[in-house]
Design an enzyme around this catalytic site. Structure first.
Site, mmCIF file in Angstrom:
data_model
loop_
_atom_site.group_PDB
_atom_site.id
_atom_site.type_symbol
_atom_site.label_atom_id
_atom_site.label_comp_id
_atom_site.label_asym_id
_atom_site.label_seq_id
_atom_site.Cartn_x
_atom_site.Cartn_y
_atom_site.Cartn_z
ATOM 1 N N ARG A 167 58.020 52.111 24.580
ATOM 2 C CA ARG A 167 58.022 51.015 23.592
ATOM 3 C C ARG A 167 58.229 49.645 24.232
ATOM 4 N NH1 ARG A 167 61.087 54.797 20.709
ATOM 5 N NH2 ARG A 167 59.757 55.912 19.243
ATOM 6 N N LYS A 185 48.644 37.846 27.045
ATOM 7 C CA LYS A 185 47.609 38.698 26.452
ATOM 8 C C LYS A 185 47.320 39.845 27.411
ATOM 9 C CE LYS A 185 44.835 35.636 23.536
ATOM 10 N NZ LYS A 185 43.474 35.070 23.354
ATOM 11 N N GLU A 209 37.296 28.151 35.403
ATOM 12 C CA GLU A 209 38.419 28.104 34.446
ATOM 13 C C GLU A 209 39.352 26.921 34.756
ATOM 14 O OE1 GLU A 209 38.560 30.071 31.799
ATOM 15 O OE2 GLU A 209 37.679 32.024 32.284
ATOM 16 N N LYS A 246 47.930 25.705 30.485
ATOM 17 C CA LYS A 246 47.924 26.940 29.709
ATOM 18 C C LYS A 246 49.281 27.145 29.052
ATOM 19 C CE LYS A 246 46.505 31.517 29.024
ATOM 20 N NZ LYS A 246 45.639 32.624 29.373
ATOM 21 N N GLU A 264 47.978 32.919 19.015
ATOM 22 C CA GLU A 264 46.678 32.424 18.597
ATOM 23 C C GLU A 264 46.501 32.506 17.089
ATOM 24 O OE1 GLU A 264 43.592 33.497 21.324
ATOM 25 O OE2 GLU A 264 42.022 32.755 20.009
ATOM 26 N N ARG A 280 45.508 27.573 20.516
ATOM 27 C CA ARG A 280 45.179 28.416 21.651
ATOM 28 C C ARG A 280 43.671 28.633 21.760
ATOM 29 N NH1 ARG A 280 48.752 33.500 24.062
ATOM 30 N NH2 ARG A 280 47.326 33.879 25.777
ATOM 31 N N ASN A 327 39.225 28.666 24.665
ATOM 32 C CA ASN A 327 37.934 29.360 24.625
ATOM 33 C C ASN A 327 36.755 28.415 24.832
ATOM 34 O OD1 ASN A 327 39.002 31.915 24.229
ATOM 35 N ND2 ASN A 327 39.205 31.579 22.031
ATOM 36 N N HIS A 329 33.484 29.747 26.039
ATOM 37 C CA HIS A 329 33.581 31.202 26.003
ATOM 38 C C HIS A 329 32.698 31.867 24.952
ATOM 39 C CE1 HIS A 329 36.761 30.613 28.866
ATOM 40 N NE2 HIS A 329 37.036 31.896 28.931
ATOM 41 N N HIS A 372 30.491 34.350 26.746
ATOM 42 C CA HIS A 372 30.671 35.766 26.455
ATOM 43 C C HIS A 372 29.351 36.401 26.018
ATOM 44 C CE1 HIS A 372 32.413 39.272 24.180
ATOM 45 N NE2 HIS A 372 32.869 39.419 25.401
ATOM 46 N N HIS A 411 32.445 36.555 34.731
ATOM 47 C CA HIS A 411 33.002 35.882 33.561
ATOM 48 C C HIS A 411 33.029 34.359 33.752
ATOM 49 C CE1 HIS A 411 35.616 35.023 30.168
ATOM 50 N NE2 HIS A 411 36.417 34.366 30.991
HETATM 51 N N1 LIG Z 1 44.796 38.240 29.618
HETATM 52 C C1 LIG Z 1 44.146 37.101 29.601
HETATM 53 O O1 LIG Z 1 44.580 36.114 29.013
HETATM 54 C C2 LIG Z 1 42.847 37.010 30.335
HETATM 55 C C3 LIG Z 1 42.258 35.772 30.563
HETATM 56 C C4 LIG Z 1 41.101 35.716 31.310
HETATM 57 C C5 LIG Z 1 40.536 36.880 31.811
HETATM 58 N N2 LIG Z 1 41.135 38.083 31.564
HETATM 59 C C6 LIG Z 1 40.584 39.325 32.118
HETATM 60 O O2 LIG Z 1 40.653 39.243 33.537
HETATM 61 C C7 LIG Z 1 39.649 40.085 34.094
HETATM 62 C C8 LIG Z 1 38.953 39.334 35.202
HETATM 63 O O3 LIG Z 1 39.899 38.988 36.181
HETATM 64 P P1 LIG Z 1 39.477 38.766 37.706
HETATM 65 O O4 LIG Z 1 38.343 37.826 37.757
HETATM 66 O O5 LIG Z 1 40.703 38.469 38.449
HETATM 67 O O6 LIG Z 1 38.835 40.178 38.057
HETATM 68 P P2 LIG Z 1 39.330 41.428 38.946
HETATM 69 O O7 LIG Z 1 40.720 41.789 38.676
HETATM 70 O O8 LIG Z 1 38.292 42.466 38.739
HETATM 71 O O9 LIG Z 1 39.192 40.856 40.425
HETATM 72 C C9 LIG Z 1 37.926 40.532 40.935
HETATM 73 C C10 LIG Z 1 37.635 41.292 42.229
HETATM 74 O O10 LIG Z 1 38.394 40.693 43.285
HETATM 75 C C11 LIG Z 1 39.140 41.674 43.978
HETATM 76 N N3 LIG Z 1 40.336 40.976 44.467
HETATM 77 C C12 LIG Z 1 41.443 40.648 43.772
HETATM 78 N N4 LIG Z 1 42.249 39.894 44.511
HETATM 79 C C13 LIG Z 1 41.647 39.748 45.717
HETATM 80 C C14 LIG Z 1 41.987 39.060 46.903
HETATM 81 N N5 LIG Z 1 43.105 38.326 46.990
HETATM 82 N N6 LIG Z 1 41.135 39.140 47.962
HETATM 83 C C15 LIG Z 1 39.979 39.843 47.858
HETATM 84 N N7 LIG Z 1 39.599 40.496 46.759
HETATM 85 C C16 LIG Z 1 40.434 40.443 45.689
HETATM 86 C C17 LIG Z 1 39.369 42.772 42.989
HETATM 87 O O11 LIG Z 1 39.595 43.998 43.630
HETATM 88 C C18 LIG Z 1 38.060 42.751 42.208
HETATM 89 O O12 LIG Z 1 37.085 43.491 42.893
HETATM 90 C C19 LIG Z 1 38.719 40.459 32.956
HETATM 91 O O13 LIG Z 1 38.952 41.801 32.610
HETATM 92 C C20 LIG Z 1 39.129 39.557 31.834
HETATM 93 O O14 LIG Z 1 38.938 40.127 30.548
HETATM 94 C C21 LIG Z 1 42.277 38.163 30.843
HETATM 95 ZN ZN LIG Z 2 37.913 32.920 30.580
#
Ligand SMILES: NC(=O)c1ccc[n+]([C@@H]2O[C@H](COP(=O)([O-])OP(=O)(O)OC[C@H]3O[C@@H](n4cnc5c(N)ncnc54)[C@H](O)[C@@H]3O)[C@@H](O)[C@H]2O)c1
Ligand SMILES: [Zn+2]
Length: 371
Positions: free
Chosen positions: A124, A146, A188, A230, A240, A245, A249, A252, A256, A270
């Site tokens: 939980r 999130k 971003e 942020k 949100e 918030r 977007n 986005h 998206h 993304h």
């Molecule tokens: N929670 C939120 O508010 C929020 C906001 C934006 C995006 N997201 C989510 O985040 C995700 C995308 O995040 P991301 O772009 O970090 O993707 P990711 O976690 O897939 O990382 C991208 C790639 O980089 C590699 N990697 C990570 N750190 C590294 C480093 N220091 N050196 C070399 N390689 C490295 C990873 O293994 C992966 O292959 C999506 O699923 C998206 O929905 C969430």
């Molecule tokens: Zn984004």
């Protein structure tokens, strides 16, 4: 140790600090100690990050007398799924993570979202610490609470709001990040300037190249400034519900739809979708007579110079506008059947609207194609 910046996220009982700077992974044990009730953590990471950064982290934990168990998952968006969530929860339970223990998410947004959601529902709710290793996760996903996984029907459809206990954004981790991932995160960063801070956007125009090139001071400043933006937005609208918030977007809704059309894979990251989406949002704002054309041109020029895509073309093909609009209608940002768009009155002056018509979208896509 080099300079650290601390951004406080003021959420009452759920408040926490985001530390931004160099050497944070190598000194993580010291930073973690004050948030642990017993000297032990469970680490969730992916294979790529484990190979590059896990040893440095676990050594610093050992030096601080903190025991650890690491759970290493496959990299990539496919990991944010029910099957991996279930496996992860089983492994956290097998590792005897108790109610008062802390889970550490070491990796990009995929690991942060998945481990954060696991922490939200394990027993939980247990606490978790984010150690984001991509630029995108440092400036965006690790802050704000999130957490989510994807389902067959779409991205981030199952999740929870669960704020981390601490965030350590180590600028050094970005040294190993592939250039394309870095640029996707940079989109971003630019978003924060475009949505609410014209001075920061001007700073990026002057310093973006240095930042992308690897300059640590520029990276630290940009990450800290982005996190501050942020944090202020999340503080005003944690779940949100108030509309504020939603400004995050910007780009986005379009981005998206393009991501979905491109198959949510490597064809369009993304952040790349967001870059194109922000350009479309500014172009639409100009077409509606809301924004000076010069501001839209500046936004496009900066993103293009950074090396990001700025036209809604996928490979050699122009996506079908009908299909893009259909994807937008599936988006979480739809409420009461109306599409929500973030438009701008200029650089740094974004606002939320539901007044965009389908006809205006068709004209926008036709103009983008003709340009
Ligand atoms: N929670 C939120 O508010 C929020 C906001 C934006 C995006 N997201 C989510 O985040 C995700 C995308 O995040 P991301 O772009 O970090 O993707 P990711 O976690 O897939 O990382 C991208 C790639 O980089 C590699 N990697 C990570 N750190 C590294 C480093 N220091 N050196 C070399 N390689 C490295 C990873 O293994 C992966 O292959 C999506 O699923 C998206 O929905 C969430
Ligand atoms: Zn984004």
């Amino acid at each position: 140790m080099s300079k650290l910046e601390t951004v406080h996220v003021a959420l009452g009982a759920r408040a926490y600090d985001v530390l931004v700077g160099e050497g944070l992974l190598a000194n993580a044990g010291e930073h973690l100690k004050p948030v642990l009730k017993r000297p032990r953590v469970a680490i969730v990471t992916d294979e790529t990050v484990a190979r590059l950064h896990l040893a440095k982290f676990t050594e610093s934990l050992a030096r601080a007398g903190i025991a650890q168990q690491s759970i290493i998952l496959p990299p990539g968006e496919q990991t944010k799924c029910f099957a991996e969530l279930e496996r992860l929860l089983d492994r956290l339970i097998a590792a005897q993570v108790e109610r008062n223990d802390v889970v550490v998410a070491l990796g990009g947004g995929v690991i942060g979202d998945l481990a954060g959601f696991a922490a939200a529902i394990l027993r939980r709710g247990v606490e978790y610490v984010q150690i984001p290793t991509t630029l995108l996760s440092q400036v965006d996903s690790s802050v704000g609470g999130k957490t989510a996984i994807d389902t067959a029907a779409g991205k981030n459809l199952v999740g929870a709001f669960h704020q981390p206990r601490l965030v350590l954004a180590d600028i050094d981790a970005l040294d190993t990040l592939p250039q394309r991932e870095l640029l996707a995160g940079y989109a971003e960063v630019v978003k924060y300037g475009l949505l609410g801070d014209a001075d920061f956007f001007a700073w990026l125009e002057a310093n973006g190249e240095r930042l992308i090139g690897g300059d640590k001071a520029a990276r630290r400043h940009a990450v800290a400034a982005s996190v501050t933006h942020k944090a202020r937005i999340v503080e005003g609208d944690e779940r949100e519900t108030g509309g504020k918030r939603a400004l995050l977007n910007l780009g986005h809704t379009f981005g998206h739809a393009l991501e979905v059309e491109a198959g949510l894979g490597d064809q369009l990251l993304h952040g790349e979708g967001v870059a194109i989406g922000m350009v479309l949002a500014f172009d639409l704002s100009v077409r509606l007579g809301l924004c000076p054309a010069g501001d839209a041109a500046r936004a496009r020029r900066h993103l293009a110079r950074a090396g990001l895509p700025v036209t809604p073309r996928l490979g050699n093909a122009w996506p079908d506008p009908e299909r893009l609009i259909a994807h937008m209608a599936q988006d979480k940002k739809v409420s009461g059947g109306k599409l929500t768009f973030i438009l701008a009155r200029g650089i740094g002056q974004a606002f939320v609207t539901q007044e965009v018509t389908t006809a205006q979208l068709h004209e926008l896509f036709a103009a983008a194609r003709a340009a």
